[in-house]
Design a protein around this motif. Structure first.
Motif, PDB file in Angstrom:
ATOM      1  N   VAL A   1      -7.719  92.690  24.065  1.00  0.00           N
ATOM      2  CA  VAL A   1      -9.084  92.234  23.857  1.00  0.00           C
ATOM      3  C   VAL A   1      -9.216  91.674  22.448  1.00  0.00           C
ATOM      4  CG1 VAL A   1     -11.510  92.897  23.731  1.00  0.00           C
ATOM      5  CG2 VAL A   1     -10.022  93.931  25.462  1.00  0.00           C
ATOM      6  N   GLN A   2      -9.836  90.518  22.347  1.00  0.00           N
ATOM      7  CA  GLN A   2     -10.123  89.924  21.044  1.00  0.00           C
ATOM      8  C   GLN A   2     -11.616  89.660  20.932  1.00  0.00           C
ATOM      9  OE1 GLN A   2      -7.611  86.426  20.784  1.00  0.00           O
ATOM     10  NE2 GLN A   2      -6.073  87.565  19.643  1.00  0.00           N
ATOM     11  N   LEU A   3     -12.149  89.964  19.773  1.00  0.00           N
ATOM     12  CA  LEU A   3     -13.559  89.725  19.497  1.00  0.00           C
ATOM     13  C   LEU A   3     -13.662  88.724  18.359  1.00  0.00           C
ATOM     14  CD1 LEU A   3     -14.896  93.407  19.547  1.00  0.00           C
ATOM     15  CD2 LEU A   3     -14.758  91.797  21.443  1.00  0.00           C
ATOM     16  N   GLN A   4     -14.511  87.736  18.538  1.00  0.00           N
ATOM     17  CA  GLN A   4     -14.671  86.707  17.511  1.00  0.00           C
ATOM     18  C   GLN A   4     -16.143  86.597  17.140  1.00  0.00           C
ATOM     19  OE1 GLN A   4     -12.776  83.013  18.417  1.00  0.00           O
ATOM     20  NE2 GLN A   4     -13.561  81.985  16.595  1.00  0.00           N
ATOM     21  N   ALA A   5     -16.434  86.944  15.902  1.00  0.00           N
ATOM     22  CA  ALA A   5     -17.811  86.903  15.415  1.00  0.00           C
ATOM     23  C   ALA A   5     -18.069  85.601  14.678  1.00  0.00           C
ATOM     24  CB  ALA A   5     -18.073  88.089  14.501  1.00  0.00           C
ATOM     25  N   SER A   6     -19.316  85.168  14.711  1.00  0.00           N
ATOM     26  CA  SER A   6     -19.714  83.948  14.021  1.00  0.00           C
ATOM     27  C   SER A   6     -21.210  83.983  13.752  1.00  0.00           C
ATOM     28  CB  SER A   6     -19.354  82.721  14.860  1.00  0.00           C
ATOM     29  OG  SER A   6     -20.039  82.757  16.107  1.00  0.00           O
ATOM     30  N   GLY A   7     -21.664  83.063  12.908  1.00  0.00           N
ATOM     31  CA  GLY A   7     -23.091  82.885  12.732  1.00  0.00           C
ATOM     32  C   GLY A   7     -23.682  83.450  11.465  1.00  0.00           C
ATOM     33  N   LEU A  17     -31.578  84.766  11.120  1.00  0.00           N
ATOM     34  CA  LEU A  17     -30.423  84.061  11.661  1.00  0.00           C
ATOM     35  C   LEU A  17     -29.904  84.866  12.848  1.00  0.00           C
ATOM     36  CD1 LEU A  17     -27.841  85.859  10.551  1.00  0.00           C
ATOM     37  CD2 LEU A  17     -28.077  84.435   8.539  1.00  0.00           C
ATOM     38  N   ARG A  18     -28.952  84.301  13.549  1.00  0.00           N
ATOM     39  CA  ARG A  18     -28.363  84.978  14.697  1.00  0.00           C
ATOM     40  C   ARG A  18     -26.852  85.014  14.552  1.00  0.00           C
ATOM     41  NH1 ARG A  18     -28.710  83.047  20.994  1.00  0.00           N
ATOM     42  NH2 ARG A  18     -27.132  81.560  20.235  1.00  0.00           N
ATOM     43  N   VAL A  19     -26.302  86.176  14.709  1.00  0.00           N
ATOM     44  CA  VAL A  19     -24.847  86.323  14.719  1.00  0.00           C
ATOM     45  C   VAL A  19     -24.404  86.564  16.155  1.00  0.00           C
ATOM     46  CG1 VAL A  19     -24.613  87.059  12.338  1.00  0.00           C
ATOM     47  CG2 VAL A  19     -25.067  88.771  14.083  1.00  0.00           C
ATOM     48  N   SER A  20     -23.221  86.058  16.461  1.00  0.00           N
ATOM     49  CA  SER A  20     -22.704  86.127  17.824  1.00  0.00           C
ATOM     50  C   SER A  20     -21.319  86.748  17.819  1.00  0.00           C
ATOM     51  CB  SER A  20     -22.610  84.726  18.434  1.00  0.00           C
ATOM     52  OG  SER A  20     -23.842  84.065  18.395  1.00  0.00           O
ATOM     53  N   CYS A  21     -20.958  87.298  18.949  1.00  0.00           N
ATOM     54  CA  CYS A  21     -19.618  87.868  19.104  1.00  0.00           C
ATOM     55  C   CYS A  21     -19.156  87.621  20.518  1.00  0.00           C
ATOM     56  CB  CYS A  21     -19.634  89.358  18.803  1.00  0.00           C
ATOM     57  SG  CYS A  21     -18.014  90.144  18.976  1.00  0.00           S
ATOM     58  N   ALA A  22     -18.081  86.872  20.630  1.00  0.00           N
ATOM     59  CA  ALA A  22     -17.506  86.579  21.932  1.00  0.00           C
ATOM     60  C   ALA A  22     -16.277  87.452  22.159  1.00  0.00           C
ATOM     61  CB  ALA A  22     -17.123  85.103  22.014  1.00  0.00           C
ATOM     62  N   ALA A  23     -16.169  87.985  23.360  1.00  0.00           N
ATOM     63  CA  ALA A  23     -15.028  88.828  23.723  1.00  0.00           C
ATOM     64  C   ALA A  23     -14.096  88.054  24.634  1.00  0.00           C
ATOM     65  CB  ALA A  23     -15.513  90.096  24.413  1.00  0.00           C
ATOM     66  N   TYR A  24     -12.811  88.152  24.350  1.00  0.00           N
ATOM     67  CA  TYR A  24     -11.804  87.462  25.146  1.00  0.00           C
ATOM     68  C   TYR A  24     -10.782  88.467  25.644  1.00  0.00           C
ATOM     69  CZ  TYR A  24     -13.743  83.438  22.699  1.00  0.00           C
ATOM     70  OH  TYR A  24     -14.592  82.498  22.185  1.00  0.00           O
ATOM     71  N   GLY A  25     -10.355  88.268  26.844  1.00  0.00           N
ATOM     72  CA  GLY A  25      -9.267  89.086  27.369  1.00  0.00           C
ATOM     73  C   GLY A  25      -9.708  90.150  28.337  1.00  0.00           C
ATOM     74  N   ARG A  26     -11.015  90.402  28.412  1.00  0.00           N
ATOM     75  CA  ARG A  26     -11.488  91.412  29.345  1.00  0.00           C
ATOM     76  C   ARG A  26     -12.967  91.160  29.616  1.00  0.00           C
ATOM     77  NH1 ARG A  26      -9.502  97.370  28.336  1.00  0.00           N
ATOM     78  NH2 ARG A  26      -7.595  96.191  28.593  1.00  0.00           N
ATOM     79  N   PRO A 112     -12.440 101.017  19.614  1.00  0.00           N
ATOM     80  CA  PRO A 112     -11.062 100.580  19.382  1.00  0.00           C
ATOM     81  C   PRO A 112     -10.919  99.077  19.099  1.00  0.00           C
ATOM     82  CG  PRO A 112     -11.435 100.922  21.721  1.00  0.00           C
ATOM     83  CD  PRO A 112     -12.682 101.361  21.027  1.00  0.00           C
ATOM     84  N   TYR A 113     -11.930  98.315  19.462  1.00  0.00           N
ATOM     85  CA  TYR A 113     -11.822  96.860  19.299  1.00  0.00           C
ATOM     86  C   TYR A 113     -12.875  96.346  18.320  1.00  0.00           C
ATOM     87  CZ  TYR A 113      -9.215  97.523  23.613  1.00  0.00           C
ATOM     88  OH  TYR A 113      -8.324  97.963  24.549  1.00  0.00           O
ATOM     89  N   TRP A 114     -12.407  95.477  17.394  1.00  0.00           N
ATOM     90  CA  TRP A 114     -13.301  94.973  16.359  1.00  0.00           C
ATOM     91  C   TRP A 114     -13.119  93.485  16.170  1.00  0.00           C
ATOM     92  CZ3 TRP A 114     -16.908  97.830  13.741  1.00  0.00           C
ATOM     93  CH2 TRP A 114     -16.870  99.207  13.935  1.00  0.00           C
ATOM     94  N   GLY A 115     -14.227  92.822  15.856  1.00  0.00           N
ATOM     95  CA  GLY A 115     -14.157  91.438  15.438  1.00  0.00           C
ATOM     96  C   GLY A 115     -13.811  91.364  13.959  1.00  0.00           C
ATOM     97  N   GLN A 116     -13.633  90.168  13.459  1.00  0.00           N
ATOM     98  CA  GLN A 116     -13.180  89.966  12.084  1.00  0.00           C
ATOM     99  C   GLN A 116     -14.307  90.087  11.074  1.00  0.00           C
ATOM    100  OE1 GLN A 116     -14.082  87.597  14.062  1.00  0.00           O
ATOM    101  NE2 GLN A 116     -14.740  85.779  12.946  1.00  0.00           N
ATOM    102  N   GLY A 117     -15.546  90.104  11.518  1.00  0.00           N
ATOM    103  CA  GLY A 117     -16.658  90.236  10.592  1.00  0.00           C
ATOM    104  C   GLY A 117     -17.216  88.891  10.183  1.00  0.00           C
TER     105      GLY A 117
END
Length: 124
Positions: A1-7, A17-26, A112-117
């Motif tokens: 699982v990968q999490l990618q934060a942005s915004g 503002l709005r921050v987003s987090c997309a999950a990949y792999g599951r 257990p899974y974290w985005g990069q911040g």
């Protein structure tokens, strides 16, 4: 699982503002998905989370100002942050976990899974 934060970004006090987090792999619809933040020199702290039952839980200091939402079709969770205060300045992290008991949702060690911040800076 990968999490990618942005915004994240720089905003004046009172702004939004709005921050987003997309999950990949599951597919994450059955997982607990939430946001934490960490200011310089401080521990990572709970901000908001969606429980598996779909309930939104917030830390007291952001209630009424922050709104967590999710789009299961996009495997994405959002955090709308409004009425920002300088004390909200931090790196915001998204996190994902499997089933958690209620008391565990507040602890970073439960995830257990974290985005990069993504950095949110509020100027006074």
């Amino acid at each position: 699982v990968q999490l990618q934060a942005s915004g994240g970004g720089l905003v004046q006090a009172g702004g939004s503002l709005r921050v987003s987090c997309a999950a990949y792999g599951r597919t994450f619809s059955s997982y607990v998905m939430g946001w934490f933040r960490q200011a310089p020199g401080k521990e990572r702290e709970f901000v908001a989370v969606f429980t598996r039952s779909g309930n939104a839980v917030y830390r007291d200091s952001v209630k009424g100002r922050f709104t967590i939402s999710r789009d299961n079709t996009k495997n994405t969770v959002y955090l709308q942050v409004s009425s920002l205060e300088p004390e909200d300045t931090a790196v915001y992290y998204c996190a994902l976990a499997g089933p958690l008991i209620s008391s565990a949702i507040y602890s970073p060690t439960s995830y257990p899974y974290w985005g990069q911040g993504t950095q949110v800076t509020v100027s006074s």
